[in-house]
Design a protein around this motif. Structure first.
Motif: not given
Length: 302
Positions: A86-105
Motif C-alpha cells: 500500500f506504500a508503493g505498488y502501482k497495480g491493484d493493491r487489494f488483489a494482493k492483500v486478503a481483506h473483507s468488507n466491514g461497516l459502510f462497506d
C-alpha cells in the motif's frame, strides 16, 4: 519557505517510533482505495475520534480529503509486505492483500491488529498534508504485537523483546553515515562500536547512553544481529544506527560499505555479520539474525 534542510528535518521526524497503518476507503465508483500511513493518532474518547494525515502527493489524496467514510487498519507484527504494497505498488493493491468488507462497506485488512471504521468528522489542510479526523463508528481489536517503524525501517517489537530477554555480554551498533560505517580496531582487527556488560533488559537505552558517553550522537534503530560466539565465548547483540554526518572517534575510522567484506575482524561471528550487512546495504533491505556465529534464523524486516 524556510531554510531548513528538508531531508534532515524528515530524518528528525523519523526518529519517533510509530506503528504502521493502512487507511482505506472507496472512490466515487465504489472501488477500494488505500495507502500506508504512520501518521496516525488517537484524538478523543468522547466523542471517539482519531486522526490520519494523507499527503497531498498521493494520487488518491483527493478521494480521502473528500470521503465521508474511511477505515484505519493497524498492522500487526509480520505484515511488512502489506505495508509495502500500500506504500508503493502501482497495480491493484487489494488483489494482493486478503481483506473483507466491514461497516459502510469499507475494506478491512485481514489479520490487522486493530480496525476502525469511521465517519469523517473534520478535514483540515496542513501544509503538504491533510488532517483527516474520523469519528469511530465501529472497531475491533486483537491481542498481539504491532508492526513498528523508525528511521525509515520496520522493526519487530516481539523479536526485540525476545532479544532483550537474553543476557548479552557485548552490545554494539553498526553506525552508518551515507555509504560508510564506523568501525574501531582491537588488536589489529575491526569490530563495530560496542559497549560491554549490558544486563538483561534495556539494551537499546543502555547502548544509546554508552555511545553518547563516547561522544557519538546517533539514532539507534532496529536490532540487527544477536548471536552466541563460541570463539570468544560471549553473546553479542548489535543494533543498526545512523548519524547525519561522519563523527570522528579516537581509535575508529569510517570505512566504505563496499570494503567491509575485505577486512580482518575480531571474530568469525563479527565477520559473518559485517559481510551480510555489506550485501543487504546494497539493497537497503535489512533483516534480523538470531543464532550462533555460523548458523541461525534470518527474520525479514521488510
Amino acid at each position: 519557505m524556510t531554510s531548513m534542510d528538508p531531508r534532515a528535518l524528515r530524518d528528525a521526524f523519523g526518529s519517533f517510533m510509530t506503528g504502521v497503518t493502512v487507511v482505506t476507503a472507496r472512490d466515487e465508483h465504489g472501488a477500494p482505495v488505500g495507502f500506508t500511513a504512520n501518521s496516525f493518532s488517537s484524538v478523543s474518547l468522547d466523542p471517539p475520534l482519531l486522526l490520519v494525515c494523507p499527503g497531498k502527493f498521493l494520487s488518491r489524496h483527493d478521494i480521502f480529503a473528500n470521503c465521508t467514510r474511511f477505515a484505519v487498519n493497524v498492522l500487526a507484527d509480520g505484515q511488512q509486505e502489506i505495508s509495502n504494497t500500500f506504500a508503493g505498488y502501482k497495480g491493484d493493491r487489494f488483489a494482493k492483500v486478503a481483506h473483507s468488507n466491514g461497516l459502510f462497506d469499507l475494506p478491512l485488512i485481514d489479520g490487522a491488529l486493530a480496525q476502525f471504521c469511521c465517519k469523517t468528522h473534520q478535514v483540515l489542510p496542513a501544509g503538504d498534508h491533510t488532517l483527516l479526523i474520523g469519528e469511530v463508528a465501529e472497531f475491533s481489536h486483537s491481542t498481539g504485537q504491532g508492526l513498528g517503524y523508525v528511521g525509515g525501517s520496520y522493526f519487530s517489537l516481539g523479536l526485540e523483546r525476545e532479544v532483550d530477554a537474553m543476557v548479552p555480554t557485548i552490545c554494539g551498533a553498526i553506525i552508518r553515515s551515507g555509504d560508510s560505517v564506523l568501525l574501531e580496531q582491537s588488536n589489529g582487527a575491526y569490530r563495530p562500536i560496542q559497549i560491554a556488560g549490558v544486563e538483561r533488559g534495556g539494551q537499546r537505552n543502555r547502548l544509546t547512553q554508552g555511545l553518547s558517553e563516547r561522544g557519538l550522537k546517533v539514532q539507534v534503530e532496529q536490532v540487527y544481529s544477536s548471536f552466541d560466539d563460541a570463539e570468544t565465548k560471549q553473546h553479542y547483540t548489535y543494533f543498526l544506527a545512523s548519524c547525519s554526518r561522519p563523527t570522528p572517534l579516537e581509535g575508529a575510522e569510517w570505512i566504505r560499505t563496499d570494503d567491509l567484506p575485505n577486512l580482518k575482524y575480531v571474530s568469525g561471528g563479527v565477520r559473518h555479520m559485517m559481510t551480510r550487512y555489506a550485501m543487504e546495504a546494497k539493497e537497503g533491505d535489512f533483516s534480523l539474525y538470531l543464532g550462533d556465529a555460523s548458523q541461525g534464523d534470518i527474520h525479514s524486516l521488510r
